[in-house]
Design a protein around this motif. Structure first.
Motif, PDB file in Angstrom:
ATOM      1  N   LEU A   1       0.812  -1.217   0.000  1.00 44.23           N
ATOM      2  CA  LEU A   1       0.000   0.000   0.000  1.00 44.23           C
ATOM      3  C   LEU A   1       0.843   1.264   0.000  1.00 44.23           C
ATOM      4  O   LEU A   1       0.331   2.351  -0.262  1.00 44.23           O
ATOM      5  CB  LEU A   1      -0.932   0.003   1.217  1.00 44.23           C
ATOM      6  N   GLY A   2       2.119   1.131   0.341  1.00 42.14           N
ATOM      7  CA  GLY A   2       3.015   2.280   0.314  1.00 42.14           C
ATOM      8  C   GLY A   2       2.752   3.300   1.398  1.00 42.14           C
ATOM      9  O   GLY A   2       3.040   4.489   1.217  1.00 42.14           O
ATOM     10  N   VAL A   3       2.210   2.858   2.543  1.00 39.28           N
ATOM     11  CA  VAL A   3       1.885   3.792   3.621  1.00 39.28           C
ATOM     12  C   VAL A   3       2.894   3.667   4.757  1.00 39.28           C
ATOM     13  O   VAL A   3       3.604   2.670   4.883  1.00 39.28           O
ATOM     14  CB  VAL A   3       0.458   3.550   4.156  1.00 39.28           C
ATOM     15  N   ARG A   4       2.939   4.698   5.591  1.00 40.41           N
ATOM     16  CA  ARG A   4       3.814   4.690   6.759  1.00 40.41           C
ATOM     17  C   ARG A   4       3.171   3.903   7.895  1.00 40.41           C
ATOM     18  O   ARG A   4       1.957   3.935   8.089  1.00 40.41           O
ATOM     19  CB  ARG A   4       4.103   6.112   7.227  1.00 40.41           C
ATOM     20  N   VAL A   5       4.018   3.211   8.651  1.00 37.80           N
ATOM     21  CA  VAL A   5       3.562   2.371   9.756  1.00 37.80           C
ATOM     22  C   VAL A   5       4.392   2.697  10.989  1.00 37.80           C
ATOM     23  O   VAL A   5       5.611   2.886  10.889  1.00 37.80           O
ATOM     24  CB  VAL A   5       3.724   0.866   9.418  1.00 37.80           C
TER      25      VAL A   5
ATOM     26  N   PRO B   1       1.495   8.546   9.745  1.00 40.88           N
ATOM     27  CA  PRO B   1       1.306   7.097   9.640  1.00 40.88           C
ATOM     28  C   PRO B   1      -0.139   6.756   9.289  1.00 40.88           C
ATOM     29  O   PRO B   1      -1.069   7.446   9.709  1.00 40.88           O
ATOM     30  CB  PRO B   1       1.664   6.587  11.043  1.00 40.88           C
ATOM     31  N   SER B   2      -0.304   5.688   8.531  1.00 39.34           N
ATOM     32  CA  SER B   2      -1.642   5.190   8.202  1.00 39.34           C
ATOM     33  C   SER B   2      -1.959   3.896   8.936  1.00 39.34           C
ATOM     34  O   SER B   2      -3.043   3.337   8.768  1.00 39.34           O
ATOM     35  CB  SER B   2      -1.766   4.955   6.693  1.00 39.34           C
ATOM     36  N   LEU B   3      -1.010   3.418   9.723  1.00 41.59           N
ATOM     37  CA  LEU B   3      -1.225   2.193  10.496  1.00 41.59           C
ATOM     38  C   LEU B   3      -0.437   2.264  11.795  1.00 41.59           C
ATOM     39  O   LEU B   3       0.763   2.541  11.787  1.00 41.59           O
ATOM     40  CB  LEU B   3      -0.794   0.961   9.688  1.00 41.59           C
ATOM     41  N   ILE B   4      -1.129   2.036  12.912  1.00 39.84           N
ATOM     42  CA  ILE B   4      -0.507   1.955  14.237  1.00 39.84           C
ATOM     43  C   ILE B   4      -0.608   0.509  14.704  1.00 39.84           C
ATOM     44  O   ILE B   4      -1.696  -0.074  14.701  1.00 39.84           O
ATOM     45  CB  ILE B   4      -1.218   2.871  15.254  1.00 39.84           C
ATOM     46  N   ILE B   5       0.517  -0.067  15.112  1.00 40.02           N
ATOM     47  CA  ILE B   5       0.534  -1.446  15.599  1.00 40.02           C
ATOM     48  C   ILE B   5       1.153  -1.469  16.993  1.00 40.02           C
ATOM     49  O   ILE B   5       2.186  -0.839  17.233  1.00 40.02           O
ATOM     50  CB  ILE B   5       1.341  -2.360  14.652  1.00 40.02           C
ATOM     51  N   VAL B   6       0.515  -2.196  17.902  1.00 41.41           N
ATOM     52  CA  VAL B   6       1.062  -2.388  19.246  1.00 41.41           C
ATOM     53  C   VAL B   6       1.154  -3.886  19.510  1.00 41.41           C
ATOM     54  O   VAL B   6       0.148  -4.593  19.484  1.00 41.41           O
ATOM     55  CB  VAL B   6       0.198  -1.722  20.333  1.00 41.41           C
TER      56      VAL B   6
ATOM     57  N   SER C   1      -9.438  11.703  -0.367  1.00 44.03           N
ATOM     58  CA  SER C   1      -9.697  10.306  -0.729  1.00 44.03           C
ATOM     59  C   SER C   1      -8.888   9.315   0.105  1.00 44.03           C
ATOM     60  O   SER C   1      -8.992   8.101  -0.095  1.00 44.03           O
ATOM     61  CB  SER C   1      -9.387  10.087  -2.215  1.00 44.03           C
ATOM     62  N   SER C   2      -8.092   9.827   1.033  1.00 39.03           N
ATOM     63  CA  SER C   2      -7.248   8.947   1.847  1.00 39.03           C
ATOM     64  C   SER C   2      -8.084   8.023   2.717  1.00 39.03           C
ATOM     65  O   SER C   2      -9.146   8.404   3.225  1.00 39.03           O
ATOM     66  CB  SER C   2      -6.324   9.772   2.745  1.00 39.03           C
ATOM     67  N   ALA C   3      -7.585   6.811   2.909  1.00 36.24           N
ATOM     68  CA  ALA C   3      -8.223   5.872   3.829  1.00 36.24           C
ATOM     69  C   ALA C   3      -7.896   6.280   5.261  1.00 36.24           C
ATOM     70  O   ALA C   3      -6.904   6.969   5.507  1.00 36.24           O
ATOM     71  CB  ALA C   3      -7.728   4.454   3.559  1.00 36.24           C
ATOM     72  N   PRO C   4      -8.711   5.880   6.225  1.00 30.73           N
ATOM     73  CA  PRO C   4      -8.433   6.231   7.622  1.00 30.73           C
ATOM     74  C   PRO C   4      -7.199   5.521   8.158  1.00 30.73           C
ATOM     75  O   PRO C   4      -6.772   4.498   7.623  1.00 30.73           O
ATOM     76  CB  PRO C   4      -9.698   5.762   8.356  1.00 30.73           C
ATOM     77  N   CYS C   5      -6.633   6.080   9.200  1.00 33.30           N
ATOM     78  CA  CYS C   5      -5.523   5.429   9.889  1.00 33.30           C
ATOM     79  C   CYS C   5      -6.064   4.212  10.637  1.00 33.30           C
ATOM     80  O   CYS C   5      -7.067   4.294  11.344  1.00 33.30           O
ATOM     81  CB  CYS C   5      -4.875   6.401  10.874  1.00 33.30           C
ATOM     82  N   ARG C   6      -5.413   3.073  10.465  1.00 29.69           N
ATOM     83  CA  ARG C   6      -5.851   1.828  11.098  1.00 29.69           C
ATOM     84  C   ARG C   6      -5.052   1.556  12.369  1.00 29.69           C
ATOM     85  O   ARG C   6      -3.931   2.040  12.534  1.00 29.69           O
ATOM     86  CB  ARG C   6      -5.684   0.653  10.134  1.00 29.69           C
TER      87      ARG C   6
END
Length: 268
Positions: free
Chosen positions: A56-60, A119-124, A166-171
């Motif tokens: 997806l080419g997004v920051r995580v 970032p478009s994705l936060i992971i814990v 048009s950006s998707a939400p941050c997950r």
């Protein structure tokens, strides 16, 4: 953009499943709680991070209590041609305590973490390491941390939308292993975990990993076979964008790990 976990499942679908209808995916959700053994859940989290960054080419941003020295063999098998540029899109942070994690999550609101691209994705990874036991104080901590994570995701979503409507939400994806019962048959624990009750109020989707230890799994030549149960929590807000439609729910997938460490998913 459909939810990240479903994207992982579809990207690494078993070749024997190519004729199945893989458009049946879980309802799009902004937050997911991954339940199960910590070793396999970390592999799924890392696979999610790599998929988001490379496909997806997004920051995580990836929070973990213990440092990740190298990528799991299973992930290297899944993504053998992973480029250094894709890995640069993933920021690994290692807060050791709950207080440090809260501070680092809160810092996602600061300008240096939203420029040039938020970032478009936060992971814990492994929430249980930060939250401890099941007494009332830990329930308050679980609520505080969950609320801050959801608020940060909402804030980053707002920034993403301001820069591109048009950006998707941050997950948001987090993993948790219960001390009450490590076997979530069909996605349900046989005893009450009060921390999990709190987390379920904030995370929209639950993804439960349940290992199959039957003879059939071993006879199939698999090193490990995991049932992946997907279920929605009581939160009903939809996080689809205007261009997305809310898909149907796939209740179960399977995660197959071969003797060489390779991973693939198939619909059950």
């Amino acid at each position: 953009m459909t939810d990240i976990l479903t994207g992982v499942f579809r990207t690494f679908t078993s070749k024997t499943d190519v004729k199945k209808d893989l458009t049946v995916v879980p309802a799009s959700a902004c937050s997911a709680l991954l339940l199960g053994d910590s070793s396999i859940s970390r592999s799924v989290l890392l696979l999610s991070a790599v998929t988001a960054a490379s496909e997806l080419g997004v920051r995580v941003v990836f929070f973990a209590q213990t440092q990740i020295q190298s990528l799991p063999v299973s992930l290297k098998k899944c993504v053998p041609s992973l480029s250094p540029e894709s890995l640069k899109k993933i920021k690994f942070s290692y807060p050791r305590t709950l207080e440090e994690l809260l501070q680092q999550v809160a810092s996602l609101h600061e300008s240096q973490n939203t420029s040039p691209t938020p970032p478009s994705l936060i992971i814990v990874d492994r929430l249980e390491g930060y939250l401890g036991g099941t007494h009332s104080g830990d329930k308050s901590s679980a609520a505080h941390l969950s609320a801050l994570l959801c608020d940060s995701a909402a804030f980053l979503t707002q920034i993403l939308k301001e820069r591109s409507p048009s950006s998707a939400p941050c997950r948001l994806i987090a993993s948790y292993r219960s001390e009450v019962d490590s076997d979530y048959a069909g996605g349900e624990s046989s005893a009450t975990d009060h921390i999990l009750d709190v987390l379920d109020r904030y995370f929209q989707m639950r993804c439960t990993l349940d290992r199959d230890r039957s003879y059939e799994a071993a006879a199939a030549g698999l090193q490990e076979l995991w049932h992946v149960y997907l279920s929605a929590s009581s939160i009903t807000e939809d996080c689809t964008t205007d261009s997305e439609t809310r898909p149907a729910v796939a209740k179960e997938w399977q995660l197959l790990i071969s003797a060489d460490g390779s991973m693939e998913f198939k619909m059950a």
